[in-house]
Design a protein around this motif. Structure first.
Motif, PDB file in Angstrom:
ATOM      1  N   ALA A  64     -16.884  15.187   5.818  1.00  0.00           N
ATOM      2  CA  ALA A  64     -16.879  16.493   6.486  1.00  0.00           C
ATOM      3  C   ALA A  64     -15.913  17.461   5.813  1.00  0.00           C
ATOM      4  N   LEU A  65     -14.920  16.910   5.100  1.00  0.00           N
ATOM      5  CA  LEU A  65     -13.902  17.737   4.441  1.00  0.00           C
ATOM      6  C   LEU A  65     -14.238  18.064   2.996  1.00  0.00           C
ATOM      7  N   GLU A  66     -14.759  17.069   2.282  1.00  0.00           N
ATOM      8  CA  GLU A  66     -14.907  17.150   0.837  1.00  0.00           C
ATOM      9  C   GLU A  66     -16.303  16.727   0.401  1.00  0.00           C
ATOM     10  N   THR A  67     -16.694  17.177  -0.769  1.00  0.00           N
ATOM     11  CA  THR A  67     -17.974  16.745  -1.326  1.00  0.00           C
ATOM     12  C   THR A  67     -17.806  15.559  -2.265  1.00  0.00           C
ATOM     13  N   GLY A  68     -16.610  15.343  -2.759  1.00  0.00           N
ATOM     14  CA  GLY A  68     -16.363  14.251  -3.699  1.00  0.00           C
ATOM     15  C   GLY A  68     -16.210  12.913  -3.008  1.00  0.00           C
ATOM     16  N   GLU A  69     -16.035  11.892  -3.834  1.00  0.00           N
ATOM     17  CA  GLU A  69     -15.885  10.522  -3.348  1.00  0.00           C
ATOM     18  C   GLU A  69     -14.520  10.324  -2.681  1.00  0.00           C
ATOM     19  N   LEU A  70     -14.488   9.477  -1.680  1.00  0.00           N
ATOM     20  CA  LEU A  70     -13.248   9.141  -0.981  1.00  0.00           C
ATOM     21  C   LEU A  70     -12.249   8.553  -1.989  1.00  0.00           C
ATOM     22  N   PRO A  71     -11.029   9.097  -2.056  1.00  0.00           N
ATOM     23  CA  PRO A  71     -10.080   8.632  -3.072  1.00  0.00           C
ATOM     24  C   PRO A  71      -9.369   7.320  -2.737  1.00  0.00           C
ATOM     25  N   TRP A  72      -9.650   6.733  -1.566  1.00  0.00           N
ATOM     26  CA  TRP A  72      -8.967   5.512  -1.166  1.00  0.00           C
ATOM     27  C   TRP A  72      -9.974   4.392  -0.933  1.00  0.00           C
ATOM     28  N   ALA A  73      -9.613   3.218  -1.387  1.00  0.00           N
ATOM     29  CA  ALA A  73     -10.435   2.032  -1.162  1.00  0.00           C
ATOM     30  C   ALA A  73     -10.239   1.544   0.269  1.00  0.00           C
ATOM     31  N   ASP A  74     -11.167   0.728   0.721  1.00  0.00           N
ATOM     32  CA  ASP A  74     -11.084   0.194   2.081  1.00  0.00           C
ATOM     33  C   ASP A  74      -9.793  -0.579   2.324  1.00  0.00           C
ATOM     34  N   ASP A  75      -9.265  -1.255   1.300  1.00  0.00           N
ATOM     35  CA  ASP A  75      -8.022  -2.002   1.500  1.00  0.00           C
ATOM     36  C   ASP A  75      -6.849  -1.068   1.795  1.00  0.00           C
ATOM     37  N   ARG A  76      -6.867   0.144   1.243  1.00  0.00           N
ATOM     38  CA  ARG A  76      -5.815   1.123   1.537  1.00  0.00           C
ATOM     39  C   ARG A  76      -5.950   1.612   2.988  1.00  0.00           C
ATOM     40  N   ILE A  77      -7.171   1.800   3.431  1.00  0.00           N
ATOM     41  CA  ILE A  77      -7.420   2.210   4.819  1.00  0.00           C
ATOM     42  C   ILE A  77      -6.963   1.108   5.771  1.00  0.00           C
ATOM     43  N   THR A  78      -7.290  -0.131   5.415  1.00  0.00           N
ATOM     44  CA  THR A  78      -6.868  -1.280   6.222  1.00  0.00           C
ATOM     45  C   THR A  78      -5.351  -1.377   6.265  1.00  0.00           C
ATOM     46  N   GLU A  79      -4.688  -1.077   5.150  1.00  0.00           N
ATOM     47  CA  GLU A  79      -3.217  -1.076   5.097  1.00  0.00           C
ATOM     48  C   GLU A  79      -2.642  -0.022   6.042  1.00  0.00           C
ATOM     49  N   ALA A  80      -3.246   1.159   6.083  1.00  0.00           N
ATOM     50  CA  ALA A  80      -2.775   2.215   6.990  1.00  0.00           C
ATOM     51  C   ALA A  80      -2.918   1.776   8.439  1.00  0.00           C
ATOM     52  N   VAL A  81      -4.033   1.147   8.770  1.00  0.00           N
ATOM     53  CA  VAL A  81      -4.262   0.644  10.130  1.00  0.00           C
ATOM     54  C   VAL A  81      -3.244  -0.436  10.474  1.00  0.00           C
ATOM     55  N   ARG A  82      -3.015  -1.348   9.537  1.00  0.00           N
ATOM     56  CA  ARG A  82      -2.046  -2.419   9.766  1.00  0.00           C
ATOM     57  C   ARG A  82      -0.641  -1.857   9.977  1.00  0.00           C
ATOM     58  N   ALA A  83      -0.265  -0.910   9.131  1.00  0.00           N
ATOM     59  CA  ALA A  83       1.068  -0.317   9.240  1.00  0.00           C
ATOM     60  C   ALA A  83       1.235   0.400  10.582  1.00  0.00           C
ATOM     61  N   LEU A  84       0.243   1.182  10.974  1.00  0.00           N
ATOM     62  CA  LEU A  84       0.341   1.886  12.255  1.00  0.00           C
ATOM     63  C   LEU A  84       0.342   0.903  13.418  1.00  0.00           C
ATOM     64  N   SER A  85      -0.468  -0.132  13.353  1.00  0.00           N
ATOM     65  CA  SER A  85      -0.507  -1.138  14.427  1.00  0.00           C
ATOM     66  C   SER A  85       0.856  -1.789  14.600  1.00  0.00           C
ATOM     67  N   GLU A  86       1.492  -2.147  13.483  1.00  0.00           N
ATOM     68  CA  GLU A  86       2.818  -2.771  13.553  1.00  0.00           C
ATOM     69  C   GLU A  86       3.866  -1.805  14.107  1.00  0.00           C
ATOM     70  N   LEU A  87       3.828  -0.556  13.644  1.00  0.00           N
ATOM     71  CA  LEU A  87       4.772   0.436  14.164  1.00  0.00           C
ATOM     72  C   LEU A  87       4.542   0.684  15.653  1.00  0.00           C
ATOM     73  N   ALA A  88       3.292   0.689  16.071  1.00  0.00           N
ATOM     74  CA  ALA A  88       2.965   0.916  17.488  1.00  0.00           C
ATOM     75  C   ALA A  88       3.503  -0.215  18.358  1.00  0.00           C
ATOM     76  N   VAL A  89       3.381  -1.449  17.881  1.00  0.00           N
ATOM     77  CA  VAL A  89       3.913  -2.597  18.631  1.00  0.00           C
ATOM     78  C   VAL A  89       5.428  -2.469  18.766  1.00  0.00           C
ATOM     79  N   ASP A  90       6.102  -2.141  17.659  1.00  0.00           N
ATOM     80  CA  ASP A  90       7.556  -1.961  17.687  1.00  0.00           C
ATOM     81  C   ASP A  90       7.945  -0.827  18.621  1.00  0.00           C
ATOM     82  N   PHE A  91       7.191   0.271  18.580  1.00  0.00           N
ATOM     83  CA  PHE A  91       7.489   1.430  19.427  1.00  0.00           C
ATOM     84  C   PHE A  91       7.326   1.077  20.904  1.00  0.00           C
ATOM     85  N   GLU A  92       6.257   0.375  21.236  1.00  0.00           N
ATOM     86  CA  GLU A  92       6.031  -0.012  22.630  1.00  0.00           C
ATOM     87  C   GLU A  92       7.114  -0.966  23.126  1.00  0.00           C
TER      88      GLU A  92
END
Length: 185
Positions: free
Chosen positions: A126-154
């Protein structure tokens, strides 16, 4: 830059940012409806995707958003002009960061982290016409990092994290100021 996310007495999360220039800023969150603070999602996403022009890289470079306030320290003499230059230069990056962090936030908040790659690809399309610059493993890393921070925050009600120095946006030079030697006549 040290960033401390904490519950505020008013309800939403507050991020306190300790910049390298000695200025301490407060960034209020507007996330009462969420278990995971939205600004924490920005932090995890922008760091995982190495987005120096996102919210935290821009703040580290001198940007101050309208909702922020200075808690301590002495801002530069040209702080307002520098902030405007950084925000103007990073307008596109900030928009990307908002959309992509929103998708990572949604995946973690709703408990469907496996949907994150598809959500990010759809948002990118929706933002760009080009290819996504991040691989799925980078997306998974972002999810993992946020999940861990969320657990610590809670668990603790606060999280202390450091924004990496290599992800600080480069502020554009002031307009109208010439750098270098003048030619001799």
């Amino acid at each position: 830059m040290l960033v401390v996310f904490a519950h505020s007495t008013a309800g939403p999360t507050v991020a306190t940012l300790h910049r390298a220039d000695g200025v301490v800023l407060q960034l209020p969150g507007y996330d009462r409806a969420y278990r995971v603070p939205h600004d924490l999602a920005h932090f995890a996403t922008e760091r995982a995707f190495e987005m120096s022009g996102g919210v935290f890289g821009s703040i580290a470079a001198g940007a101050v958003f309208a909702t922020m306030r200075v808690l301590s320290g002495r801002p530069r003499h040209d702080a307002a002009a520098r902030s405007k230059r950084v925000l103007d230069a990073n307008k596109l990056s900030l928009n990307r960061a908002e959309v992509i962090a929103g998708m990572i936030h949604h995946a973690v908040e709703t408990g469907v982290p496996e949907q994150a790659p598809a959500l990010v690809r759809k948002a990118w399309g929706a933002l760009e016409t080009g290819e996504l610059p991040w691989a799925d493993d980078r997306i998974t890393e972002a999810v993992r990092a946020l999940s861990e921070l969320a657990v610590d925050f809670e668990a603790a009600g606060t999280v202390r994290v450091t924004w990496p120095a290599h992800l600080i946006a480069t502020p554009p030079p002031p307009r109208g100021i010439r750098r270098g030697r003048r030619g001799r006549t």
